[in-house]
Motif scaffolding. Sequence first.
Motif, PDB file in Angstrom:
ATOM      1  N   GLU A 105      30.031  80.985  74.872  1.00  0.00           N
ATOM      2  CA  GLU A 105      31.017  80.917  73.794  1.00  0.00           C
ATOM      3  C   GLU A 105      30.706  79.741  72.855  1.00  0.00           C
ATOM      4  OE1 GLU A 105      35.778  80.154  73.354  1.00  0.00           O
ATOM      5  OE2 GLU A 105      35.096  81.375  75.038  1.00  0.00           O
ATOM      6  N   GLN A 106      30.362  78.592  73.425  1.00  0.00           N
ATOM      7  CA  GLN A 106      30.024  77.424  72.595  1.00  0.00           C
ATOM      8  C   GLN A 106      28.772  77.672  71.762  1.00  0.00           C
ATOM      9  OE1 GLN A 106      29.768  73.637  74.492  1.00  0.00           O
ATOM     10  NE2 GLN A 106      31.961  73.534  74.893  1.00  0.00           N
ATOM     11  N   LEU A 107      27.855  78.462  72.313  1.00  0.00           N
ATOM     12  CA  LEU A 107      26.592  78.738  71.615  1.00  0.00           C
ATOM     13  C   LEU A 107      26.700  79.945  70.683  1.00  0.00           C
ATOM     14  CD1 LEU A 107      24.150  78.235  74.616  1.00  0.00           C
ATOM     15  CD2 LEU A 107      24.619  76.623  72.755  1.00  0.00           C
ATOM     16  N   GLY A 108      27.815  80.667  70.762  1.00  0.00           N
ATOM     17  CA  GLY A 108      27.997  81.834  69.908  1.00  0.00           C
ATOM     18  C   GLY A 108      27.150  83.019  70.315  1.00  0.00           C
ATOM     19  N   MET A 109      27.027  83.240  71.619  1.00  0.00           N
ATOM     20  CA  MET A 109      26.234  84.366  72.117  1.00  0.00           C
ATOM     21  C   MET A 109      26.920  84.975  73.326  1.00  0.00           C
ATOM     22  SD  MET A 109      23.116  82.383  74.143  1.00  0.00           S
ATOM     23  CE  MET A 109      22.365  81.855  72.654  1.00  0.00           C
ATOM     24  N   ALA A 110      26.414  86.085  73.796  1.00  0.00           N
ATOM     25  CA  ALA A 110      26.959  86.743  74.979  1.00  0.00           C
ATOM     26  C   ALA A 110      26.496  86.009  76.237  1.00  0.00           C
ATOM     27  CB  ALA A 110      26.491  88.196  75.033  1.00  0.00           C
ATOM     28  N   PHE A 111      27.343  86.021  77.267  1.00  0.00           N
ATOM     29  CA  PHE A 111      26.973  85.315  78.488  1.00  0.00           C
ATOM     30  C   PHE A 111      25.745  85.925  79.149  1.00  0.00           C
ATOM     31  CE2 PHE A 111      29.336  88.627  80.624  1.00  0.00           C
ATOM     32  CZ  PHE A 111      28.775  88.706  81.883  1.00  0.00           C
ATOM     33  N   GLN A 112      25.481  87.203  78.881  1.00  0.00           N
ATOM     34  CA  GLN A 112      24.288  87.849  79.436  1.00  0.00           C
ATOM     35  C   GLN A 112      23.013  87.162  78.929  1.00  0.00           C
ATOM     36  OE1 GLN A 112      26.837  89.552  78.060  1.00  0.00           O
ATOM     37  NE2 GLN A 112      27.379  91.311  79.328  1.00  0.00           N
ATOM     38  N   GLN A 113      23.056  86.701  77.674  1.00  0.00           N
ATOM     39  CA  GLN A 113      21.901  86.002  77.116  1.00  0.00           C
ATOM     40  C   GLN A 113      21.675  84.686  77.864  1.00  0.00           C
ATOM     41  OE1 GLN A 113      19.723  87.125  74.789  1.00  0.00           O
ATOM     42  NE2 GLN A 113      18.526  85.304  75.169  1.00  0.00           N
ATOM     43  N   VAL A 114      22.759  83.983  78.164  1.00  0.00           N
ATOM     44  CA  VAL A 114      22.655  82.732  78.929  1.00  0.00           C
ATOM     45  C   VAL A 114      22.066  83.031  80.306  1.00  0.00           C
ATOM     46  CG1 VAL A 114      23.957  80.825  79.968  1.00  0.00           C
ATOM     47  CG2 VAL A 114      24.528  81.615  77.666  1.00  0.00           C
ATOM     48  N   GLN A 115      22.485  84.134  80.925  1.00  0.00           N
ATOM     49  CA  GLN A 115      21.931  84.532  82.224  1.00  0.00           C
ATOM     50  C   GLN A 115      20.433  84.779  82.122  1.00  0.00           C
ATOM     51  OE1 GLN A 115      24.462  87.917  83.154  1.00  0.00           O
ATOM     52  NE2 GLN A 115      25.428  86.747  84.813  1.00  0.00           N
ATOM     53  N   LYS A 116      20.003  85.416  81.049  1.00  0.00           N
ATOM     54  CA  LYS A 116      18.576  85.690  80.865  1.00  0.00           C
ATOM     55  C   LYS A 116      17.789  84.399  80.706  1.00  0.00           C
ATOM     56  CE  LYS A 116      19.058  90.330  78.988  1.00  0.00           C
ATOM     57  NZ  LYS A 116      18.813  91.214  77.853  1.00  0.00           N
ATOM     58  N   TYR A 117      18.377  83.405  80.022  1.00  0.00           N
ATOM     59  CA  TYR A 117      17.728  82.095  79.912  1.00  0.00           C
ATOM     60  C   TYR A 117      17.618  81.451  81.294  1.00  0.00           C
ATOM     61  CZ  TYR A 117      18.386  82.015  74.785  1.00  0.00           C
ATOM     62  OH  TYR A 117      18.341  82.275  73.442  1.00  0.00           O
ATOM     63  N   GLU A 118      18.706  81.528  82.054  1.00  0.00           N
ATOM     64  CA  GLU A 118      18.750  80.886  83.367  1.00  0.00           C
ATOM     65  C   GLU A 118      17.718  81.484  84.321  1.00  0.00           C
ATOM     66  OE1 GLU A 118      22.117  79.396  86.458  1.00  0.00           O
ATOM     67  OE2 GLU A 118      22.272  81.476  85.817  1.00  0.00           O
ATOM     68  N   THR A 119      17.563  82.787  84.293  1.00  0.00           N
ATOM     69  CA  THR A 119      16.630  83.443  85.213  1.00  0.00           C
ATOM     70  C   THR A 119      15.193  83.415  84.702  1.00  0.00           C
ATOM     71  OG1 THR A 119      16.979  85.617  84.206  1.00  0.00           O
ATOM     72  CG2 THR A 119      18.420  85.009  86.061  1.00  0.00           C
ATOM     73  N   GLY A 120      15.010  83.028  83.448  1.00  0.00           N
ATOM     74  CA  GLY A 120      13.666  83.003  82.886  1.00  0.00           C
ATOM     75  C   GLY A 120      13.237  84.337  82.308  1.00  0.00           C
ATOM     76  N   ALA A 121      14.158  85.278  82.225  1.00  0.00           N
ATOM     77  CA  ALA A 121      13.829  86.587  81.651  1.00  0.00           C
ATOM     78  C   ALA A 121      13.522  86.461  80.160  1.00  0.00           C
ATOM     79  CB  ALA A 121      14.985  87.569  81.865  1.00  0.00           C
ATOM     80  N   ASN A 122      14.190  85.532  79.482  1.00  0.00           N
ATOM     81  CA  ASN A 122      13.940  85.256  78.068  1.00  0.00           C
ATOM     82  C   ASN A 122      13.584  83.793  77.892  1.00  0.00           C
ATOM     83  OD1 ASN A 122      14.732  87.869  77.583  1.00  0.00           O
ATOM     84  ND2 ASN A 122      16.458  87.353  76.286  1.00  0.00           N
ATOM     85  N   ARG A 123      12.712  83.517  76.951  1.00  0.00           N
ATOM     86  CA  ARG A 123      12.342  82.132  76.643  1.00  0.00           C
ATOM     87  C   ARG A 123      13.388  81.512  75.728  1.00  0.00           C
ATOM     88  NH1 ARG A 123       5.856  82.619  75.729  1.00  0.00           N
ATOM     89  NH2 ARG A 123       5.414  83.194  77.865  1.00  0.00           N
ATOM     90  N   ILE A 124      13.472  80.194  75.801  1.00  0.00           N
ATOM     91  CA  ILE A 124      14.437  79.460  74.982  1.00  0.00           C
ATOM     92  C   ILE A 124      13.669  78.698  73.910  1.00  0.00           C
ATOM     93  CG2 ILE A 124      16.204  77.668  74.974  1.00  0.00           C
ATOM     94  CD1 ILE A 124      16.701  78.268  77.915  1.00  0.00           C
ATOM     95  N   SER A 125      14.081  78.850  72.666  1.00  0.00           N
ATOM     96  CA  SER A 125      13.453  78.087  71.586  1.00  0.00           C
ATOM     97  C   SER A 125      13.880  76.628  71.683  1.00  0.00           C
ATOM     98  CB  SER A 125      13.862  78.651  70.225  1.00  0.00           C
ATOM     99  OG  SER A 125      15.246  78.408  70.010  1.00  0.00           O
ATOM    100  N   CYS A 126      13.117  75.749  71.073  1.00  0.00           N
ATOM    101  CA  CYS A 126      13.471  74.320  71.082  1.00  0.00           C
ATOM    102  C   CYS A 126      14.833  74.087  70.436  1.00  0.00           C
ATOM    103  CB  CYS A 126      12.406  73.502  70.352  1.00  0.00           C
ATOM    104  SG  CYS A 126      10.883  73.340  71.277  1.00  0.00           S
ATOM    105  N   SER A 127      15.103  74.794  69.354  1.00  0.00           N
ATOM    106  CA  SER A 127      16.386  74.589  68.680  1.00  0.00           C
ATOM    107  C   SER A 127      17.545  75.057  69.560  1.00  0.00           C
ATOM    108  CB  SER A 127      16.416  75.321  67.337  1.00  0.00           C
ATOM    109  OG  SER A 127      16.232  76.709  67.510  1.00  0.00           O
ATOM    110  N   LYS A 128      17.364  76.161  70.284  1.00  0.00           N
ATOM    111  CA  LYS A 128      18.426  76.649  71.175  1.00  0.00           C
ATOM    112  C   LYS A 128      18.591  75.705  72.370  1.00  0.00           C
ATOM    113  CE  LYS A 128      20.488  79.750  70.496  1.00  0.00           C
ATOM    114  NZ  LYS A 128      21.745  79.862  69.734  1.00  0.00           N
ATOM    115  N   LEU A 129      17.480  75.173  72.872  1.00  0.00           N
ATOM    116  CA  LEU A 129      17.561  74.223  73.977  1.00  0.00           C
ATOM    117  C   LEU A 129      18.301  72.958  73.557  1.00  0.00           C
ATOM    118  CD1 LEU A 129      16.769  73.842  76.916  1.00  0.00           C
ATOM    119  CD2 LEU A 129      14.639  72.801  76.130  1.00  0.00           C
ATOM    120  N   THR A 130      18.110  72.550  72.314  1.00  0.00           N
ATOM    121  CA  THR A 130      18.835  71.401  71.786  1.00  0.00           C
ATOM    122  C   THR A 130      20.327  71.703  71.732  1.00  0.00           C
ATOM    123  OG1 THR A 130      16.923  70.726  70.477  1.00  0.00           O
ATOM    124  CG2 THR A 130      19.049  69.851  69.788  1.00  0.00           C
ATOM    125  N   GLU A 131      20.682  72.898  71.293  1.00  0.00           N
ATOM    126  CA  GLU A 131      22.097  73.305  71.261  1.00  0.00           C
ATOM    127  C   GLU A 131      22.698  73.308  72.666  1.00  0.00           C
ATOM    128  OE1 GLU A 131      23.065  76.907  69.091  1.00  0.00           O
ATOM    129  OE2 GLU A 131      21.331  76.590  67.799  1.00  0.00           O
TER     130      GLU A 131
END
Length: 101
Positions: free
Chosen positions: A8-34
Amino acid sequence: MSQSELAEQLGMAFQQVQKYETGANRISCSKLTEIADALDSPITFFFSDENEPGTEMKLADNLDPAHIKDGLRLITAFGLIEKTKRKKVVDLAESMVLIES
């Protein structure tokens, strides 16, 4: 903080956060900063060695604003390196500088 609250703070679906956590999707530097900002953590926290306490502070102490752009480029490239080769890159970098214990 839950994944839903972070999403919610990042303005995205929690499923996207799950994908970041599991490594299914890569995180950009700008998103990692957020994410670091949302968690009220230094970005260096994500690059620390679990077996070496205090790494975050060592990294933060050595940050020079003039080198941050190069550092971000290095972090981005490092994230693209095959996991089995990352230790070699770290060993190479450490061999180029004096690392204080």
